[in-house]
Design a protein around this motif. Structure first.
Motif, PDB file in Angstrom:
ATOM      1  N   THR A  94       0.849  -1.190   0.000  1.00 26.01           N
ATOM      2  CA  THR A  94       0.000   0.000   0.000  1.00 26.01           C
ATOM      3  C   THR A  94       0.885   1.241   0.000  1.00 26.01           C
ATOM      4  O   THR A  94       2.125   1.146   0.025  1.00 26.01           O
ATOM      5  CB  THR A  94      -0.907   0.017   1.238  1.00 26.01           C
ATOM      6  N   ASP A  95       0.235   2.402  -0.002  1.00 21.43           N
ATOM      7  CA  ASP A  95       0.997   3.652   0.065  1.00 21.43           C
ATOM      8  C   ASP A  95       1.801   3.732   1.356  1.00 21.43           C
ATOM      9  O   ASP A  95       2.817   4.426   1.425  1.00 21.43           O
ATOM     10  CB  ASP A  95       0.043   4.853  -0.018  1.00 21.43           C
ATOM     11  N   GLY A  96       1.325   3.013   2.393  1.00 20.60           N
ATOM     12  CA  GLY A  96       2.034   3.028   3.672  1.00 20.60           C
ATOM     13  C   GLY A  96       3.145   1.993   3.756  1.00 20.60           C
ATOM     14  O   GLY A  96       3.825   1.892   4.778  1.00 20.60           O
ATOM     15  N   GLY A  97       3.329   1.202   2.667  1.00 20.68           N
ATOM     16  CA  GLY A  97       4.387   0.200   2.667  1.00 20.68           C
ATOM     17  C   GLY A  97       3.833  -1.210   2.625  1.00 20.68           C
ATOM     18  O   GLY A  97       2.634  -1.433   2.409  1.00 20.68           O
ATOM     19  N   ALA A  98       4.710  -2.176   2.833  1.00 21.12           N
ATOM     20  CA  ALA A  98       4.341  -3.587   2.777  1.00 21.12           C
ATOM     21  C   ALA A  98       3.599  -4.005   4.044  1.00 21.12           C
ATOM     22  O   ALA A  98       3.986  -3.626   5.156  1.00 21.12           O
ATOM     23  CB  ALA A  98       5.588  -4.445   2.605  1.00 21.12           C
ATOM     24  N   ILE A  99       2.534  -4.785   3.873  1.00 22.97           N
ATOM     25  CA  ILE A  99       1.762  -5.294   5.013  1.00 22.97           C
ATOM     26  C   ILE A  99       1.704  -6.816   4.899  1.00 22.97           C
ATOM     27  O   ILE A  99       0.936  -7.361   4.089  1.00 22.97           O
ATOM     28  CB  ILE A  99       0.338  -4.718   5.044  1.00 22.97           C
ATOM     29  N   PRO A 100       2.514  -7.537   5.677  1.00 25.90           N
ATOM     30  CA  PRO A 100       2.502  -8.991   5.604  1.00 25.90           C
ATOM     31  C   PRO A 100       1.298  -9.562   6.345  1.00 25.90           C
ATOM     32  O   PRO A 100       0.676  -8.874   7.164  1.00 25.90           O
ATOM     33  CB  PRO A 100       3.807  -9.386   6.307  1.00 25.90           C
TER      34      PRO A 100
END
Length: 732
Positions: free
Chosen positions: A678-684
């Motif tokens: 996402t725009d906020g970075g990777a979300i595992p």
């Protein structure tokens, strides 16, 4: 036959038992239970009045009830391997203003740091209850040129002369370099004053909140140390060599040595004890627990086998004190109905205990003769619409939730709240007449108003903590549990479980509680090595509090928004044998339990993988869920142990069978595939590793690199050929 009845009739041979004893210090009574370590059976219970007014304080009641349970059950002191108690003393001391004057030594180096540090450590007198204050004296040391023992002694002596009875040492970056805080604390001890360092209570930055937390801790330090020493000495005189443990507000226990340093951690330990009972006695992994007393109800959440915690407020002041996230409702078993005209307008918050009236449901039928409604004003400023009854003899009784449950039929024979339904029906007749209905409907209306308050909180907790509503269970403890929980479950369609011996669930929790420690660090962009360092620090803290190294499990969570790493370690004080009283179940029974949890038929559930002691099941169905929410296209997962206990619930997920040797590779490969960007970075995805009987929770980690480093440490020394399962919780 109920276990309590069996205990009364059976002759129990305790000669070869190892026993854990739990003691809950309540507002009215102090209760103790003795539990066999191997079978988890309750061997004895005892109750004495809480000794608030004793010269020794509540410690006298703790010792009295301990002696009583040992004597009543013929338990030799040498067979006791664990003693723990929860206490209201820290909370009461703060509420009653029974606190000492605190001297704060603030420190900082250099012009800017000193200016900021002087301001943030200058904690003014704290109002902790209406009209009750902690008096605070403040001095500041600029440590730019270092700090000598002589200078520390001089400043502490100055504070002592100003009336300080305890000392707080707080430095701007003391969490990273606590040496100067320790030097000030040593100076305080040399001058006969108890002391606490702000960095002892939390490793988080935030100097003002950290100092405030330490001030609150220091204000009760002397009183709590005196009580702890008195209690410990009395236990030793009884011949018990097992360490005395004290319940913390976050659901774990710590030894007396640690309690003397951080007594503030025992605040709110009463509700924490009931949660420990739910976790370890009822073996609940996901659910909403209730401790229902006479006047109030505590409600909280257990998720993935862990109670949910938050930072507590004391007197409206924010702190870094971790405590259970408990919602308190002013409705419980003794709450009284309120009537205006021909309609019920509320139930509670006043109770029969406050009114000084007995419950109608516990009266004999022959006592309820020609009952008439009476309107009551229970306290100054209260409305005059609380209702009770007055009989022909002039005796008055309260109409409570417990009475309503006896009329309606949700309180069953054997329940602690079960009284005399005939008496309750006779007592409710005047209320039913005023409402223009029959007795059962009048009781239902009382329960409806009360349960609506409960259901509102339940809905909020399910949404806030993203619980699997289908699999979650309402778990009741406390003497008034049967007055509220069954009806609330009936209204919502949720399953419920009332603990046997619910009236002493807090004492059971004390007896079975584990050592728990939390370490929090402010770290921007933490590396895997940072996480491992915080984990190790937390494990060492757990050992310092009394946990044996081989029993410790640690959960690490990363908050990228607040730049915070939190590690929580849980361990036991002794190696406990397998629960020989528990019966192992086969795969068909496991499947049936998993299906029931998912509200499916056994044919809709399949086995996905196994370890030596755990089995994973998946459900496949499209159905309407709790409160009307849809659960289409989800694959719910359940992890069960060999005794049929659900260890983990996942609303939607996938799993991969592997071995210990390949687990790290599977976690990284499959975790990378399931990672969202996402725009906020990777979300595992939330990850879990299963091996033997262990559920290793990595749901708090934020990258596959962190999965790899934590798994590498977790599996060090474990047989590589053992079967393992990698499980991911995913969103639809």
């Amino acid at each position: 036959m109920l276990y309590r009845e069996w205990c009364q009739k059976a002759t129990i041979d305790t000669r070869d038992m190892k026993l854990r004893i739990g003691i809950d210090v309540g507002g009215t009574f102090t209760k103790a239970v003795a539990i066999d370590v191997n079978t988890m059976k309750i061997i004895g219970t005892s109750v004495v009045p809480t000794t608030h007014d004793s010269e020794q304080g509540v410690a006298q009641g703790v010792v009295a009830v301990l002696s009583k349970v040992l004597d009543d059950s013929s338990i030799p002191a040498e067979q006791v391997v664990f003693v723990a108690h929860s206490t209201t003393q820290a909370t009461n001391a703060l509420l009653e203003g029974d606190v000492g004057t605190v001297g704060v030594v603030g420190m900082g180096a250099g012009l800017l740091e000193s200016m900021r540090g002087r301001q943030l450590t200058d904690i003014k007198d704290l109002e902790i209850a209406p009209g009750k204050f902690i008096s605070v004296q403040h001095r500041f040391i600029d440590t730019d040129k270092g700090l000598t023992k002589e200078k520390a002694l001089s400043v502490v002596q100055e504070l002592k002369s100003a009336g300080a009875s305890t000392i707080v040492a707080s430095e701007a970056f003391g969490v990273d370099k606590p040496e100067r805080e320790l030097l000030v604390m040593e100076a305080a001890v040399d001058l006969g004053l108890p002391a606490t360092g702000a960095s002892e209570l939390t490793k988080l930055y935030g100097l003002k909140v950290r100092t405030r937390t330490a001030v609150i801790n220091a204000s009760i330090l002397k009183k709590m140390i005196d009580t702890a020493e008195m209690t410990a000495q009395s236990v030793e005189k009884r011949g018990i060599t097992a360490p005395l443990m004290v319940m913390r507000g976050d659901g774990g226990v710590m030894n007396i040595k640690e309690m003397k340093r951080r007594p503030i951690l025992t605040a709110l330990s009463g509700p924490a004890a009931s949660v420990a009972g739910v976790l370890f006695y009822l073996k609940v992994s996901d659910g909403i627990y209730f401790e229902v007393g006479g006047t109030s109800t505590n409600i909280g959440v257990i998720k993935n086998g862990r109670p949910m915690v938050k930072y507590a407020e004391v007197g409206g002041h924010s702190t870094y004190l971790n405590s259970l996230d408990v919602r308190v409702l002013g409705v419980a078993g003794g709450s009284m109905a309120r009537l205006q005209g021909n309609a019920l307008v509320d139930v509670g918050p006043r109770s029969a205990h406050i009114a000084g009236l007995p419950y109608a449901s516990f009266a004999k039928p022959e006592e309820i003769v020609e009952p008439k409604l009476v309107f009551l004003k229970l306290k100054e400023g209260d409305p005059t619409d609380y209702v009770g009854i007055e009989t022909a003899s002039g005796k008055r009784f309260a109409l409570t939730n417990t009475c309503a449950a006896n009329v309606y039929g949700t309180a069953k024979p054997g329940d602690y709240a079960y009284g005399n339904p005939e008496s309750a029906r006779k007592a409710f007749a005047p209320l039913a007449e005023a409402l223009g209905t029959d007795v059962k409907e009048a009781a239902r209306q009382v329960l409806e108003i009360s349960s609506e308050k409960v259901i509102k909180v339940v809905k909020g907790l399910i949404e806030e903590y993203k619980l699997d509503a289908d699999g979650s269970v309402l778990v009741g403890g406390g003497g008034g549990a049967c007055a509220l929980i069954p009806y609330a479950a009936e209204r919502t369609g949720l399953r419920y479980n009332i603990s046997e011996m619910a009236e002493v669930i807090s004492s059971i929790g004390d007896a079975l509680a584990m050592v728990r420690e939390t370490v929090e660090r402010t770290i921007v962009n933490p590396t895997p090595d940072d996480l491992l360092r915080v984990r190790k620090e937390c494990e060492q803290a757990a050992m310092a509090s009394g946990a044996l190294p081989g029993t410790i499990e640690c959960f690490v969570e990363v908050d990228t928004v607040k730049n915070r790493v939190t590690a929580t370690a849980v361990g036991a004080t002794e190696f406990v044998s397998k629960d020989v009283a528990a019966k192992k179940v086969d795969e068909d029974e496991q499947r049936k339990i998993a299906a029931e949890s998912m509200r499916l038929g056994p044919a809709e559930v399949e086995s996905l993988g196994k370890t030596r002691n755990l089995a994973v099941f998946a459900g496949h169905s499209k159905k309407r869920s709790f409160f009307g929410m849809r659960s289409n296209n989800k694959t719910p997962l359940r992890v069960l142990d060999e005794f049929g206990v659900i260890r983990l619930m996942v609303t939607n997920g996938v799993s991969f069978s592997t071995t210990v040797q390949k687990a790290e590779s599977v976690l990284c490969t499959e975790g990378e595939k399931l990672t969202k960007f996402t725009d906020g970075g990777a979300i595992p995805p939330a990850a879990f590793l299963l091996y033997e009987a262990r559920v290793f929770d990595m749901s708090g980690l934020r990258s596959v690199e962190e999965f790899a480093s934590m798994t590498h440490v977790e599996l060090e020394g474990v047989d590589e050929d053992l079967p393992a399962v990698v499980l991911f919780a995913t969103e639809v």
